[in-house]
Design an enzyme around this catalytic site. Structure first.
Site, mmCIF file in Angstrom:
data_model
loop_
_atom_site.group_PDB
_atom_site.id
_atom_site.type_symbol
_atom_site.label_atom_id
_atom_site.label_comp_id
_atom_site.label_asym_id
_atom_site.label_seq_id
_atom_site.Cartn_x
_atom_site.Cartn_y
_atom_site.Cartn_z
ATOM 1 N N ARG A 90 0.849 -1.183 0.000
ATOM 2 C CA ARG A 90 0.000 0.000 0.000
ATOM 3 C C ARG A 90 0.890 1.240 0.000
ATOM 4 O O ARG A 90 1.696 1.425 0.919
ATOM 5 C CB ARG A 90 -0.918 0.013 1.221
ATOM 6 N N ASN A 105 -7.375 1.864 9.689
ATOM 7 C CA ASN A 105 -6.086 2.057 10.355
ATOM 8 C C ASN A 105 -6.303 2.104 11.860
ATOM 9 O O ASN A 105 -7.163 2.841 12.345
ATOM 10 C CB ASN A 105 -5.443 3.384 9.930
ATOM 11 N N GLU A 129 -7.310 8.363 6.337
ATOM 12 C CA GLU A 129 -7.564 8.964 7.648
ATOM 13 C C GLU A 129 -8.105 10.393 7.539
ATOM 14 O O GLU A 129 -7.456 11.358 7.956
ATOM 15 C CB GLU A 129 -6.301 8.942 8.499
ATOM 16 N N HIS A 152 -2.981 10.982 0.634
ATOM 17 C CA HIS A 152 -2.451 10.739 1.974
ATOM 18 C C HIS A 152 -1.852 12.048 2.496
ATOM 19 O O HIS A 152 -0.656 12.148 2.758
ATOM 20 C CB HIS A 152 -1.409 9.618 1.946
ATOM 21 N N TYR A 205 -4.114 1.811 15.790
ATOM 22 C CA TYR A 205 -2.835 1.718 16.488
ATOM 23 C C TYR A 205 -2.976 1.459 17.980
ATOM 24 O O TYR A 205 -2.177 0.724 18.560
ATOM 25 C CB TYR A 205 -2.039 3.024 16.294
ATOM 26 N N GLU A 209 -3.359 -0.024 8.032
ATOM 27 C CA GLU A 209 -2.194 0.418 8.791
ATOM 28 C C GLU A 209 -2.276 -0.132 10.199
ATOM 29 O O GLU A 209 -3.345 -0.094 10.822
ATOM 30 C CB GLU A 209 -2.097 1.956 8.893
#
Length: 1931
Positions: A1452, A1685, A1542, A1497, A1687, A1753
């Protein structure tokens, strides 16, 4: 007593009969039989109805079960019978009682003894017993299945009876009521088969008796009904029994006095039986005998004359009908044959006070009518029966809250709240929030010592619509957790199925007026029985159905607010009764045999007292009131299956009177009556108050409860009022009600559970001082005791209402019933015990009101305090000590390894506790003869330095609040409580000549109470509060205190040692020594730091040793306890562990602090050598004649050495130290250590008393182990002080969590023998110089309130959880899962154009907003920028190799918009830029890697930003045009498109906070929303473009990537935090996902909050833009997959911003923190939280209907020095990917996973400081090589294996590196100059490390040589060896 003429006549006749014998063994007397004993008879004889005789006789119901002791009146009663010429007495045995297991091998010996005593009492009174073996139904038993089996069982039982009682009994009956016995037989549908069964059983018993036991002439028969005798003889089997298996015929005879036939004639009819047999009239029932005429004995006379003339062959008869028994308060009970005989009939008497009341109500009322007030209110000092249950109650809608949690459906009370019908417009949405607080509520129950908890199940929480189907799993889980927690705490659950909260969905179908609700209720009940019945053994079908009918459907005051008392009220009751009966039968048929539970109903009733007791109409009205309130439901269930006759007659009467149906009372069918009758295993009763009832006043035909019932309600104005207008305090009513219920309904056959009693206080009342309720409970409970003890009512429980304050329906929260106060203004709904809670506990503990205090035998301690044998030390510690290995082992740990959270548990007998000390909590400073202490004197001295001039005069008032302290300890579940004894409370002058017995009594009570609660007392003798009288003679400076302390210790050992097994002589002696005698800030405020601290410590050490030896010599052998002392120290970490003298300085500080006391006691009887050496040398340098450190003689050393059985340590924090040469003068203890200490950085984010340094715990425990051997260690204090912490003290939770975890590591990983942990402290207290400003308590104490109420903090709940788990075990959900991902799962890696490409101005690329941003000062850390980045623009080959290293199938990456369209528009397409991407894509495809292309992005062309960027709506079209270029030029190669990456970050941080490009922060309340609005529309347009134009030919897929953290509530038990966590995710992820994946619009919570805050700020419309309807349609569904995504996870909590603040954060209204146990990363916002990954994936599945998800991600960052062995990242990837695998197992449609990132790159505002890559990019090398880290190899393995092969299956091939693996480093060799050589990057790195190591080695060698050179002359001048060093020898 005189016998009337009737008795005299009867005596003459009976005597004549006995003389002639009537041809039946002439030596025997004629039988005149009385009895048997029944419960009613026992009650009435024991407790008089009135002072004149009342004609009480035995009935044939309500069998008396023998209980010891026998009633005291029995001998007198039996003697009076014998005096009246009664010869025999019937005794009914209880088969079930004698053989509880069903087998004669295991009889109930106690029951056997009881019946023998009863039979002997009869013999002693010259009465002959006549014993019935089976008077009623046989015991229910699964073993009774076939006739032959029953016969054998009965024969077995009969044999036991003959054996046990045959020497006392001569006449036996097998059965006395065949019909009842047949009813009890299983599988007996036909009467005939039942008779055959009983015939067989009787025959066997007859044969056994006459074969083995009738040698002395005993007889045996069976009782038959006279009217059935001819029919029975037609049955061959029974005829055979009568003719050959009875010794005489026994008959049950009923005689109608009004019949034409005389009684003698009726008897003579029985003489035609063949063969002719003697007849015994077992029961004579006379009916309709009004007894008119001159002689009431005429019938008796005719009967006796007939017998005398041989007209009938009768050998005896039952004389109960002719007996009159007298029982009064002044005489013993007696019976006689009297002239005033009055037989009971079914006729109703109208007299006001009938001489023989016919009804139960009249009998009860008459029993108490003539009581004086003194008699009525006399207090009974006695206790309840053993096994009596004490409990508390709640109702689901009152306390649970969580109204929409877990899929719960609304109930009628939710609807009622929405109508704002309750006082103050209150609702039950949150209520007491018990849904989130089961652990807290169970803790309250433990604190109370409750034995049963009556709670209700919310129907709509189980079945949201009320109908069976898919139950709410979260609702079921809640009740499972509650039930399991109750059982784990020893509390019996009593579950109510229905407590008024009908599902609203059912109400909308008619509710309880719709017949179908009965079926729905049965389905719901059946589910509950199945789900919870394995643990719940007490079930209540309905709670107070009268309230539902009366208030819910009659007056309409309760939900569902229907006012129809004439129709709806009765219909509702009708259906509830049917639902109850069907539910009971369902349990009985399907669950009882397996679950062995009981099912009942709880009915509420006031007591009804006639307004005018002399008015028959008022008396009748009062009785009618009870039948309308209690009998309405009780009579059908407990009497005859139908409504009370009184109720039915009254309804009929009022309808006739009004000429129309004012009330419609439904009728039960005969089948329904049979179903209802007996459908309860117990009667639950709620009672609160009483009423005065009169006949109805002015009769009207308006439907109302009182009009229909024909009564009026009143109260006595002298009855005390409560906060509720309907509750007056009338204690005596409960006794009368219980007696009535027993006589009318349960009749002794069923127990009564008192299931609700209490009174409210007002909302504004004192929150803890509810003395009025204490008085209420005291009086009501005592009346219950009277009912049990004096009235023989079988009450099994007392359940107080209620556990805690809650929602009270129409009254909202204005009435508080709780034993615990709930603060409804605090979102955490804290609970604080009231005085009534402590009072109720005292009642439970005493089981009532004992007449005198019973001395309880102390419980043995469960803890094992046996010290482990350890080697005795004779030599001192080395300098530095061998414990330096601790620094060598731990100081080089990487932070990740050091702080890594360990899961495991402690030893099974680990001693969990809490600590306190006398002066800090007790108060009562001068109470009851206590002497002053030095702290009393100090705090009363002005200028003492204590904050706010605080004192410990009252402190927590524990001296007067012991019950409160014990409540907390039980709630916490601690196993030990460490407290100190106040020396001056025991010895006011400090000497044993002044013993304060009241002080001794306080500690005795404390110790006894602890042991009764299974809590081990750990007692400290001295916690700094020296008696002032001893300080006046010099205190610890005076050696005489050694013996004075010993005498005090001796007294304590002697007085308390039989129960106390864990003693500590001193707590932290370092503190009073250094702070009291050196710094002088503690009392006695002496500032002499040179010598005095050492001298005082010398005395204390010797005092400790003296006390230890006293215990060892005088008490240990008998008491078997242990003795130690609690020492304290910070952990000491060398500032630089690599420097030897810093390590020595750290060791030296530990020796000066801890070793000062520990070394003499645990080592060799002497001080550490380093202390002696340093103080001695410094003393010499100070020109002193001898060392300031005293020395011990050899004898003293031997005496001191080994004077502790365990090692007790207090630790709070850590410090850094460095060696320092300190000044010599003036001499001081601090300077003697020759070091400089500095505080460590705290891991806490708030102000604390000590820095949080969790890892200090592990290191100190290891140091103690290394220094003092493998001795058992107890952490006796550990905690954190916070300034005015909230009840939600999350910081303290983190402190205890991390410190305890480090202790767990020491125990599990390092082998430290850790035996216990005590948290400091139990509650807030006087914290020495901090006064009350620093709070350490697990419980908050309100020092502004006179009662010092205690309220649990969140840390208390957490600590209880740790105790319950015995540590930190790994949750099942967190266990590692082995397995593979689905076939075809996509593995990828990711990057972004600006972060890796570089070439920022090459080949025609335009400027992006990140070019501008990174070239603006103060925007990016270290002034980094992406001009070069990783230079991927020039390193296609290197990037492809890096991807090949990983083995991924996809990559990606993003396309730079300004590289394609320099000004953002299609005016100019940069072919060079496009060519780069074509070449890169081709290179990927060439090696089998599929491109995943992100179109945007974050690097917007600056030219577009110059015209507004994402705030300008034209950008939607610009983005669509840009997308068109990409689709057209690259779409033939790219099949996986992502429009935006995002968008949350773009909008919130680019246009809100401004930390990302374009850095706009001036419009935080509008710009983010406008940008977000346009981002969504731009995505939708691009999607539609691809979908409509390119998808048909290119066949790809396109979607968006949305990012979101997962959010857990900071406090999961707080509804506000739960909602805040949801809001956090909706505002972050839902902001963009909701329009696209759900309904085309923003989340409702987002729209509502932004709109409300906008309007509150004075705006006319919401700051959040709105989509048009057409836009919603166009946006909704614009996805092919969910790019995601993720985290990390946060802990979220509600935060209310001022309405003037306009921003995204303020609109969201959420603040967040992280758990300090979560591993850090290189990013402040990113903590390693794998569990959150699975949870948010499941959330996406549930929220958006399980779309295909690609994780685009996921990864973790690092900062600092490079380390290729990135274990933290390896852990992160392995654990997160494993959670993804679990999500797949959860049916989440997860299609792929992408690691972020393929290589270290430009991380936006942090530049290159944060590194996410699995490849290291060496930025010091111009060629920027990509070097794989260990994490790259791990990820490659996971990719190859497609998951995690199970090692149990053996080695998997995928775990091996493939032989044909491609290159692992960049293909371009780059060389760097190093010392004149050209080396590769890796070689240069190695060379650099080698050079550094050589330089370090040379430096260390030089330092060592210098040290040896300098040290040798010094040692030569002083002492030959360091080991023989003595501080005195240097002089």
């Amino acid at each position: 007593m005189e016998l009337p003429w009737t008795a005299l006549f009867l005596s003459t006749v009976l005597l004549g009969l006995s003389c002639q014998g009537n041809d039946w063994e002439s030596e025997r007397n004629f039988i005149s039989a009385a009895g048997p004993l029944t419960n009613d008879l026992v009650r009435n004889l024991n407790h008089p109805l009135e002072k004149q005789g009342s004609g009480l006789v035995a009935g044939d119901t309500d069998i008396y079960v023998c209980q010891q002791p026998l009633p005291s009146f029995l001998p007198q009663y039996f003697s009076s019978l014998r005096a009246s010429q009664v010869t025999h007495y019937k005794v009914l045995l209880s088969w079930a009682q004698l053989l509880p297991t069903g087998s004669s091998k295991n009889p109930n010996q106690e029951a056997v003894r009881c019946y023998r005593q009863l039979l002997q009492a009869l013999k002693d009174a010259q009465l002959q017993p006549m014993v019935v073996l089976c008077p009623e139904m046989p015991p229910t038993s699964s073993t009774i299945q076939r006739d032959v089996v029953f016969a054998d069982l009965f024969a077995d039982y009969a044999t036991l009876a003959f054996q046990s009682f045959g020497d006392l009994v001569e006449i036996w009956f097998t059965f006395s009521d065949l019909e009842k016995v047949i009813m009890g037989l299983p599988h007996q549908d036909l009467k005939a088969s039942g008779l055959q069964t009983l015939s067989s059983a009787h025959r066997k018993a007859f044969d056994i008796y006459h074969t083995k036991y009738s040698s002395q002439g005993g007889k045996l028969s069976v009782v038959l009904k006279a009217e059935d005798i001819h029919e029975l003889l037609q049955d061959p089997s029974l005829a055979a029994v009568i003719k050959g298996a009875v010794d005489f015929l026994s008959l049950d005879l009923s005689y109608e006095c009004q019949s034409m036939a005389t009684l003698p004639q009726k008897l003579s009819e029985l003489q035609h039986l063949e063969p002719s047999m003697k007849v015994f009239i077992y029961t004579l029932k006379l009916q309709n005998c009004p007894w008119t005429g001159t002689s009431p004995a005429s019938l008796l006379l005719s009967l006796l004359e007939a017998i005398n003339k041989d007209q009938v062959q009768t050998i005896g008869f039952d004389v109960n009908a002719f007996l009159s028994c007298t029982s009064s308060s002044e005489e013993s009970p007696s019976c006689s044959l009297t002239d005033s005989l009055a037989l009971q009939t079914e006729q109703q008497h109208e007299t006001a006070v009938p001489s023989f009341p016919g009804s139960a109500y009249q009998r009860v009322w008459a029993a108490f009518a003539n009581q004086s007030r003194e008699e009525r209110d006399a207090f009974l000092q006695d206790v309840f029966p053993e096994g009596f249950l004490w409990g508390v109650s709640t109702g689901a809608f009152n306390v649970e809250g969580g109204w929409a949690e877990g899929g719960r459906g609304p109930s009628i009370w939710d609807h009622y709240g929405h109508l704002n019908a309750a006082e103050g417009q209150a609702t039950a949405k949150v209520a007491s929030d018990s849904y989130h607080k089961p652990a807290s509520d169970v803790a309250l129950l433990r604190g109370l010592r409750a034995e049963v908890y009556k709670f209700s199940i919310s129907w709509s929480r189980i079945f949201p619509t009320g109908q069976k189907g898919s139950p709410s799993l979260q609702g079921v889980a809640y009740y499972n957790k509650l039930i399991d927690s109750l059982l784990d705490s020893g509390v019996e659950p009593m579950a109510t199925l229905f407590h008024w909260d009908l599902p609203q969905a059912l109400q909308e179908q008619g509710g309880w007026q719709n017949e179908t609700v009965v079926d729905a209720f049965l389905d719901y009940a059946a589910f509950c029985f199945s789900a919870f019945g394995d643990r719940v053994k007490l079930w209540v079908t309905f709670h107070e159905p009268w309230v539902i009918s009366y208030a819910g459907h009659g007056t309409g005051q309760h939900a569902p607010a229907i006012s129809d008392p004439g129709v709806a009220s009765f219909k509702v009751a009708h259906l509830i009764l049917k639902a109850h009966a069907r539910t009971w039968h369902h349990y009985d048929l399907h669950h009882r045999q397996k679950q062995q539970g009981r099912v009942g109903i709880v009915l509420n009733s006031d007591w009804a007292e006639p307004l005018d007791g002399k008015d028959p109409q008022d008396l009748a009205a009062a009785e009618r009131f009870l039948h309308f309130m209690l009998g309405w439901f009780a009579h059908p269930i407990f009497v005859d299956g139908d409504y009370p006759t009184t109720l039915r007659a009254q309804v009929q009467h009022i309808n006739q009177q009004c000429g129309r149906p004012l009330a419609q009372l439904p009728e039960f069918t005969e089948a329904e009556k049979r179903l209802l009758k007996g459908s309860a295993d117990f009667l639950g009763l709620s009672h609160y108050t009483s009423r005065l009832i009169s006949k109805a006043g002015q009769q009207t035909c308006i439907p109302s409860y009182d009009n229909i019932g024909g009564f009026s309600q009143h109260v006595d104005p002298t009855w005390p009022q409560t906060a509720s207008p309907w509750i007056r305090v009338v204690p005596w009513g409960i006794r009368r009600l219980l007696r009535f219920a027993s006589m009318e309904y349960t009749k002794g056959r069923l127990p009564i559970f008192l299931a609700g009693n209490g009174m409210p206080v007002g909302e504004g009342a004192d929150r803890v001082d509810d003395s009025a309720r204490v008085n209420y409970f005291n009086l009501y409970i005592n009346e219950v005791l009277k009912a049990v003890k004096e009235d023989s009512v079988d009450v099994r429980s007392y359940i107080a209402r209620s556990l805690l304050d809650g929602y009270e329906g129409p009254q909202g929260y204005s009435q508080r019933f709780g034993l615990y106060h709930v603060n409804f203004n605090d979102s955490s709904r804290p609970r604080t015990p009231r005085k009534s809670a402590y009072f109720f506990t005292s009642i439970i503990e005493k089981n009532g009101f004992p007449a005198k205090k019973v001395k309880r035998t102390p419980l043995p301690s469960r803890a094992d305090f046996t010290p482990r044998a350890r080697a005795a030390f004779s030599s001192p510690s080395e300098v530095p000590s061998k414990a330096k290995i601790v620094w060598e082992k731990f100081s080089k740990q990487p932070k990740f390894e050091r702080d890594f959270f360990y899961h495991g548990t402690f030893r099974d007998d680990f001693l969990w506790g809490v600590s306190s000390s006398a002066y800090q909590i007790e108060g009562g400073w001068d109470a009851d003869g206590k002497g002053p202490s030095i702290w009393d004197n100090f705090t009363h001295t002005p200028g003492n330095g204590v904050k706010d001039n605080a004192t410990g005069d009252i402190a927590c008032d524990s001296y007067h609040q012991l019950d409160a302290d014990l409540n907390m300890l039980r709630a916490l579940r601690v196993k030990s409580y460490r407290f100190s004894i106040s020396w001056s409370r025991i010895f006011p002058t400090g000497r044993n000549s002044s013993i304060n017995q009241q002080g001794v009594a306080y500690y005795n009570r404390l110790i006894d109470s602890l042991l009764e609660s299974n809590i081990v007392p750990m007692v400290t003798l001295f916690h700094w509060d020296l008696p002032q009288a001893l300080q006046d003679i010099g205190g610890w400076e005076n050696p005489s205190l050694i013996e004075l302390f010993n005498s005090y210790a001796d007294f304590c050992f002697k007085t308390f040692g039989d129960r106390v097994k864990f003693w500590m002589t001193f707590n932290e002696p370092w503190c009073p020594v250094v702070l009291g005698y050196s710094a002088g800030i503690f009392p006695p405020n002496v500032q002499e730091s040179g010598s005095l601290p050492y001298e005082v410590s010398h005395v204390i050490i010797k005092a400790h040793a003296r006390a230890y030896h006293t215990y060892a010599e005088k008490y240990r052998q008998e008491q078997k306890g242990i003795v130690s002392l609690s020492l304290n120290t910070h952990w000491v970490e060398p500032k630089d562990p690599g420097v030897q003298r810093e390590v020595e300085a750290a060791d030296r500080m530990l020796q000066f602090a801890l070793g000062w006391f520990a070394h003499p006691i645990f080592k060799n009887g002497d001080y550490p050598d380093v202390m002696k050496w340093t103080v001695g040398n410094r003393s010499e340098l100070q020109h002193l004649a001898r060392s300031r450190l005293p020395s011990f003689t050899e004898e003293e050393k031997n005496y001191i050495r080994g004077t502790a059985d365990v090692f007790c340590i207090n630790i709070y924090t850590a410090v850094f130290v460095q060696h320092a040469t300190s000044r010599l003068n003036p001499p001081s203890y601090d300077n003697d250590m020759e070091l400089k200490a500095s505080d460590m950085e705290s891991s806490s984010l708030v102000s604390t008393m000590h820095p949080d340094v969790p890892w200090a715990m592990r290191r100190l425990l290891n140091w103690i182990k290394e220094e003092y051997g493998d001795i058992p260690i107890y952490v006796t204090e550990n905690g954190q002080g916070l300034e005015n912490p909230a009840l939600d003290d999350t910081e303290r939770i983190f402190y205890h969590k991390t410190y305890i975890n480090e202790a767990l590591k020491a125990y599990r990983l390092d082998g430290v023998d850790l035996r216990g942990y005590s948290a400091w402290s139990l509650m807030d207290n006087f914290e020495w110089l901090h006064g009350y400003t620093m709070k350490f308590g697990l419980y908050h104490v309100d020092f502004d309130h006179a009662d010092r109420p205690r309220t649990a903090r969140a840390s208390a709940r957490y600590y209880t959880e740790v105790i319950t788990n015995n540590g930190m075990p790994l949750a099942t959900d967190d266990e590692f899962l082995y397995g593979e991902f689905p076939q075809g799962f996509i593995w990828s890696a990711a990057s972004a154009s600006y972060q890796v490409e570089g070439a920022w101005r090459e080949d025609g690329k335009g400027l992006s907003i990140w070019d501008t941003f990174s070239h603006t000062s103060l925007r990016v850390e270290n002034d980094d920028n992406g001009d070069v980045a990783c230079d991927s623009y020039h390193k296609i080959a290197e990037d492809v190799v890096a991807l090949q290293n990983l083995g991924v199938s996809h990559y990606r990456f993003s396309i730079s918009w300004p590289r394609i369209l320099p000004d953002g528009t299609t005016k100019f397409i940069n072919e060079a830029g496009l060519n780069y991407y074509v070449r890169f894509i081709d290179a990927l495809l060439a090696v089998g890697i599929t491109p995943q292309v992100t179109m945007y992005h974050w690097d917007l062309p600056q030219a577009l930003q110059d015209v507004g960027g994402w705030e300008n709506e034209t950008i939607v079209q610009r983005f669509k045009e840009y997308a068109d270029v990409l689709f057209r030029r690259l779409g033939d190669k790219v099949k996986f498109w992502i429009t935006l990456n995002e968008p949350f970050v773009i909008a919130a941080h680019g246009y809100g906070s401004g930390v990302s490009a374009p850095g706009i922060s001036s419009r935080p309340g509008t710009a983010p929303y406008i940008a977000g609005h346009n981002l969504i529309k731009a995505h939708a347009e691009a999607w539609h473009l691809y979908n409509g134009t390119y998808r048909p030919s290119q066949g790809g897929q396109i979607s968006i990537t949305i990012s979101s953290d997962w959010a857990e509530p900071r406090d999961p038990s707080n509804q506000e935090d739960v909602e805040a966590a949801r809001r956090y995710v909706q505002f972050m992820g839902g902001w963009f996902a909701h329009p696209i994946f759900k309904n085309g619009d923003y989340p409702e919570v987002m729209k509502t909050r932004v709109r409300d805050r906008s309007l509150a700020a004075g705006l006319n419309e919401s700051r959040l833009p709105e989509f048009t309807e057409s836009e919603k349609v166009r946006i909704q569904g614009t996805f092919d997959f969910f790019g995601f995504n993720h985290y990390t996870t946060v802990l979220a909590y509600n935060f209310n911003y001022n309405t003037a603040i306009s921003s995204f954060d303020a609109d969201r209204g959420v603040a967040s923190i992280t758990d300090r146990s979560w591993p850090d990363s290189g990013s402040f916002w990113l903590k390693t939280t794998p569990f959150g990954f699975r949870r948010i994936l499941n959330w996406l599945k549930e929220e958006y209907n399980n779309p295909p998800i690609y994780v685009t991600e996921n990864g973790v960052s690092r900062r600092g020095d490079l380390e290729l062995n990135d274990t933290d990242r390896m852990y992160y990837l392995r654990s997160y990917i494993n959670e993804a695998l679990k999500a797949v197992q959860d049916k989440v449609d997860l299609r792929g996973y992408t690691v972020w990132s393929v290589m270290d790159n430009f991380e936006w505002a942090t530049g290159f400081s944060e590194r996410f890559g699995v490849h290291f990019v060496n930025r010091s090398d111009p060629s920027l090589p990509r070097i794989p880290k260990a994490s790259a190899k791990l990820y490659a393995t996971i990719v190859r294996c497609n998951g995690f092969p199970d090692p149990a299956q053996g080695p998997h091939p995928c775990l091996q590196q493939p032989e044909d693996a491609g290159p692992t480093a960049s293909p371009v060799r780059s060389e760097v100059p190093f010392l004149g050589l050209m080396l590769g990057a890796a070689e240069a790195q190695t060379a650099l490390y080698v050079l550094f190591a050589l330089l370090l080695l040379a430096a260390c060698g030089l330092a060592f040589l210098l040290y040896k050179y300098c040290k040798r002359p010094k040692q030569g001048d002083t002492q030959p060896s360091q080991h023989s060093l003595s501080p005195i020898s240097s002089f």
